[in-house]
Design a protein around this motif. Structure first.
Motif, PDB file in Angstrom:
ATOM      1  N   VAL A  23      27.478  42.513  51.207  1.00  0.00           N
ATOM      2  CA  VAL A  23      29.151  42.401  50.647  1.00  0.00           C
ATOM      3  C   VAL A  23      29.594  43.712  50.460  1.00  0.00           C
ATOM      4  CG1 VAL A  23      30.801  41.597  48.965  1.00  0.00           C
ATOM      5  CG2 VAL A  23      28.684  40.109  49.237  1.00  0.00           C
ATOM      6  N   VAL A  24      30.667  44.248  51.052  1.00  0.00           N
ATOM      7  CA  VAL A  24      31.219  45.506  50.910  1.00  0.00           C
ATOM      8  C   VAL A  24      32.557  45.159  50.339  1.00  0.00           C
ATOM      9  CG1 VAL A  24      32.105  47.595  51.902  1.00  0.00           C
ATOM     10  CG2 VAL A  24      29.947  46.708  52.594  1.00  0.00           C
ATOM     11  N   SER A  25      32.978  46.098  49.508  1.00  0.00           N
ATOM     12  CA  SER A  25      34.222  46.157  48.935  1.00  0.00           C
ATOM     13  C   SER A  25      34.979  47.436  48.523  1.00  0.00           C
ATOM     14  CB  SER A  25      34.554  45.118  47.847  1.00  0.00           C
ATOM     15  OG  SER A  25      35.822  44.862  47.083  1.00  0.00           O
ATOM     16  N   VAL A  26      36.047  47.827  49.280  1.00  0.00           N
ATOM     17  CA  VAL A  26      36.397  49.241  49.178  1.00  0.00           C
ATOM     18  C   VAL A  26      37.775  49.240  48.461  1.00  0.00           C
ATOM     19  CG1 VAL A  26      37.206  51.355  50.436  1.00  0.00           C
ATOM     20  CG2 VAL A  26      35.683  50.008  51.358  1.00  0.00           C
ATOM     21  N   GLU A  27      37.719  49.747  47.135  1.00  0.00           N
ATOM     22  CA  GLU A  27      38.840  50.086  46.238  1.00  0.00           C
ATOM     23  C   GLU A  27      39.536  48.759  46.130  1.00  0.00           C
ATOM     24  OE1 GLU A  27      41.079  53.609  47.146  1.00  0.00           O
ATOM     25  OE2 GLU A  27      38.932  54.751  47.625  1.00  0.00           O
ATOM     26  N   MET A  28      38.828  47.794  45.835  1.00  0.00           N
ATOM     27  CA  MET A  28      39.529  46.466  45.484  1.00  0.00           C
ATOM     28  C   MET A  28      39.446  46.143  43.962  1.00  0.00           C
ATOM     29  SD  MET A  28      40.368  43.395  46.348  1.00  0.00           S
ATOM     30  CE  MET A  28      40.671  41.901  45.429  1.00  0.00           C
ATOM     31  N   ILE A  29      38.421  46.782  43.248  1.00  0.00           N
ATOM     32  CA  ILE A  29      38.289  46.089  41.967  1.00  0.00           C
ATOM     33  C   ILE A  29      39.510  46.771  41.064  1.00  0.00           C
ATOM     34  CG2 ILE A  29      36.962  48.246  41.330  1.00  0.00           C
ATOM     35  CD1 ILE A  29      35.371  46.544  39.258  1.00  0.00           C
ATOM     36  N   GLU A  30      40.281  47.566  41.635  1.00  0.00           N
ATOM     37  CA  GLU A  30      41.413  48.400  40.803  1.00  0.00           C
ATOM     38  C   GLU A  30      42.401  47.398  40.897  1.00  0.00           C
ATOM     39  OE1 GLU A  30      38.933  51.681  43.127  1.00  0.00           O
ATOM     40  OE2 GLU A  30      40.013  49.719  43.709  1.00  0.00           O
ATOM     41  N   ALA A  31      42.601  46.291  41.760  1.00  0.00           N
ATOM     42  CA  ALA A  31      43.664  45.416  41.908  1.00  0.00           C
ATOM     43  C   ALA A  31      43.249  44.142  41.065  1.00  0.00           C
ATOM     44  CB  ALA A  31      44.105  45.105  43.306  1.00  0.00           C
ATOM     45  N   VAL A  32      42.089  43.927  40.751  1.00  0.00           N
ATOM     46  CA  VAL A  32      41.619  42.574  39.860  1.00  0.00           C
ATOM     47  C   VAL A  32      42.003  42.455  38.502  1.00  0.00           C
ATOM     48  CG1 VAL A  32      39.400  41.418  39.320  1.00  0.00           C
ATOM     49  CG2 VAL A  32      39.419  42.714  41.359  1.00  0.00           C
ATOM     50  N   GLY A  33      41.994  43.485  37.926  1.00  0.00           N
ATOM     51  CA  GLY A  33      42.620  43.144  36.422  1.00  0.00           C
ATOM     52  C   GLY A  33      41.451  43.094  35.547  1.00  0.00           C
ATOM     53  N   VAL A  34      41.759  43.644  34.318  1.00  0.00           N
ATOM     54  CA  VAL A  34      40.284  43.619  33.373  1.00  0.00           C
ATOM     55  C   VAL A  34      39.918  42.175  33.105  1.00  0.00           C
ATOM     56  CG1 VAL A  34      39.825  44.232  30.887  1.00  0.00           C
ATOM     57  CG2 VAL A  34      41.285  45.850  32.056  1.00  0.00           C
ATOM     58  N   GLU A  35      41.094  41.187  32.984  1.00  0.00           N
ATOM     59  CA  GLU A  35      40.435  39.884  32.648  1.00  0.00           C
ATOM     60  C   GLU A  35      39.688  39.123  33.832  1.00  0.00           C
ATOM     61  OE1 GLU A  35      43.221  35.665  32.099  1.00  0.00           O
ATOM     62  OE2 GLU A  35      44.311  37.588  32.607  1.00  0.00           O
ATOM     63  N   PHE A  36      39.884  39.712  34.809  1.00  0.00           N
ATOM     64  CA  PHE A  36      38.962  38.900  35.972  1.00  0.00           C
ATOM     65  C   PHE A  36      37.936  39.787  36.710  1.00  0.00           C
ATOM     66  CE2 PHE A  36      43.260  37.297  35.939  1.00  0.00           C
ATOM     67  CZ  PHE A  36      43.092  35.914  36.037  1.00  0.00           C
ATOM     68  N   TRP A  37      37.549  40.962  35.834  1.00  0.00           N
ATOM     69  CA  TRP A  37      36.418  41.716  36.329  1.00  0.00           C
ATOM     70  C   TRP A  37      35.101  40.802  36.257  1.00  0.00           C
ATOM     71  CZ3 TRP A  37      37.489  46.769  33.101  1.00  0.00           C
ATOM     72  CH2 TRP A  37      38.487  47.470  33.732  1.00  0.00           C
TER      73      TRP A  37
END
Length: 422
Positions: free
Chosen positions: A270-284
């Protein structure tokens, strides 16, 4: 269409569309006492910074350094007094202040951010700082709206300042300073490094969370991988599919309009590039549990993630920021500690490797910003007005300053799943 004139740039009044930019047109009201307090706090902060802040009456504050020109002091102070850093950004959008070297000025401010607000006010942040609006929560429906507001602006807009790979994330250069002709090569170097970390090769089943415009999927397919790529942007999906079809990889790559939480199947990587910044704290936790659930035993997950210092993240995680209001609704940059704690507490993944490349992002952003500035007439021709262009210039400069000051960094993470029975 009615317009207002809230600001001036070196003597020129700006026309701002009130329907598109209501909070830029609106000069917030503030009591005399509040405005006076704001002036005093701003003056106290500026006097200690390596800046030259010049006011229309000739007053100058600061210890010397990059120049900041305040064109409309009253509006500048009222915006900061009522809206804090959101007001600071809106004041720039309105043309109420400017800087010949905006990045240099913002780098000074970013490097001093923790000290700009007096400690008593910092402790009361929860009382005065604006809260994130519920409408920006990254629920499945909210995430689609948030992503669309940025990535569905216009493929043509992004093509004006990105290189031919259409990569919208930090590149990896061999040396500095970087030059525009080398940006595409540096983006390929970054992508190849991520694919190498994930051990993507012939026959690899790869899940990509966050398609961008398809360059990583293309390079993975060229290695012989079978790629499922997920995006919430219709504009990105359509152009990525077109590029993949033209490259002859449609049989190896599927690009789906799909939330990461709706992903199914099992993958070798699985590769994810600069996606976590759009997830939001609640959904990490949900995001990392998804990586875990989709990864086969023995698999490898690779992330490129922007990070910020942990204490600053804790201070900012529940407040509403300029970047959330105007650029990335619902976004939140994590800290290294937050990423690793979430992975430890919610998954079977192990953090196997982490490398930082913040200086490379600063250079990437500089090249984008210069390109955007050079092609301002073409941006205007696409229908984006002067307020939008000032907003985008502030965003690119603000981001570059964050990396140059060390306020932001970018990490390459390798997570492995070696013990599925845990």
């Amino acid at each position: 269409m009615r317009t207002a004139e809230p600001g001036s740039i070196a003597g020129r009044r700006m026309d701002v569309n009130p329907e598109l930019w209501p909070d830029v047109v609106d000069r917030p009201g503030a009591s005399r006492a509040r405005t006076a307090l704001t002036r005093a706090l701003v003056r106290r902060a500026l006097e200690r910074l390596p800046l030259r802040v010049r006011f229309p009456d000739g007053t100058q504050l600061g210890l010397g350094g990059p120049l900041v020109e305040i064109h409309d002091p009253d509006a500048f102070h009222r915006r900061i007094g009522t809206r804090g850093l959101i007001g600071f950004g809106e004041s720039y959008m309105a043309g109420e202040w400017d800087a010949p070297d905006l990045v240099a000025a913002l780098t000074v401010l970013a490097g001093s951010l923790a000290e700009l607000i007096p400690a008593p006010l910092q402790r009361l942040r929860g009382l005065w700082a604006p809260k994130q609006p519920g409408a920006q929560r990254n629920t499945p429906g909210g995430a689609r709206d948030n992503i669309s507001r940025h990535y569905d602006l216009s493929n043509d807009l992004f093509a004006l300042f990105l290189d031919d790979t259409l990569s919208y994330s930090a590149a990896l250069f061999r040396g500095f300073p970087a030059t525009w002709p080398l940006l595409a090569t540096a983006q390929h170097r970054k992508i190849d490094r991520l694919l190498d970390l994930a051990e993507v090769g012939e026959g690899t089943r790869l899940l990509e969370i966050g398609t961008g415009w398809g360059e990583l999927a293309l390079r993975a397919a060229a290695r012989g991988a079978h790629v499922t790529s997920l995006t919430l942007s219709r504009e990105q999906r359509d152009l990525a599919r077109e590029r993949i079809r033209e490259a002859g990889h449609a049989d190896r790559v599927s690009v789906e309009l799909c939330d990461y939480r709706e992903a199914t199947g099992t993958y070798d990587a699985v590769v994810s590039v600069e996606m976590i910044e759009a997830v939001g704290v609640e959904f990490w936790p949900v995001y990392f549990r998804t990586l875990d659930a989709r990864l086969a035993p023995g698999g490898r997950a690779v992330l490129q993630a922007i990070t910020m210092p942990h204490e600053r993240m804790l201070a900012a995680r529940h407040t509403f920021t300029w970047i959330q209001k105007y650029i990335f609704p619902g976004g939140q940059v994590p800290s290294v500690e937050a990423v690793e704690q979430t992975v430890r507490d919610h998954t079977q993944l192990a953090v196997t490797r982490r490398d930082a490349h913040g200086a490379h992002y600063a250079e990437t952003l500089r090249l984008w910003r210069e390109r955007f500035t050079e092609r301002a007439d073409e941006v205007e021709a696409l229908g984006f007005d002067e307020t939008f262009r000032r907003m985008w210039t502030f965003y690119l400069s603000y981001s570059e300053a964050g990396f140059r000051s060390g306020y932001l960094d970018v990490q390459h993470y390798l997570f492995t799943k070696e013990n599925p029975s845990r």
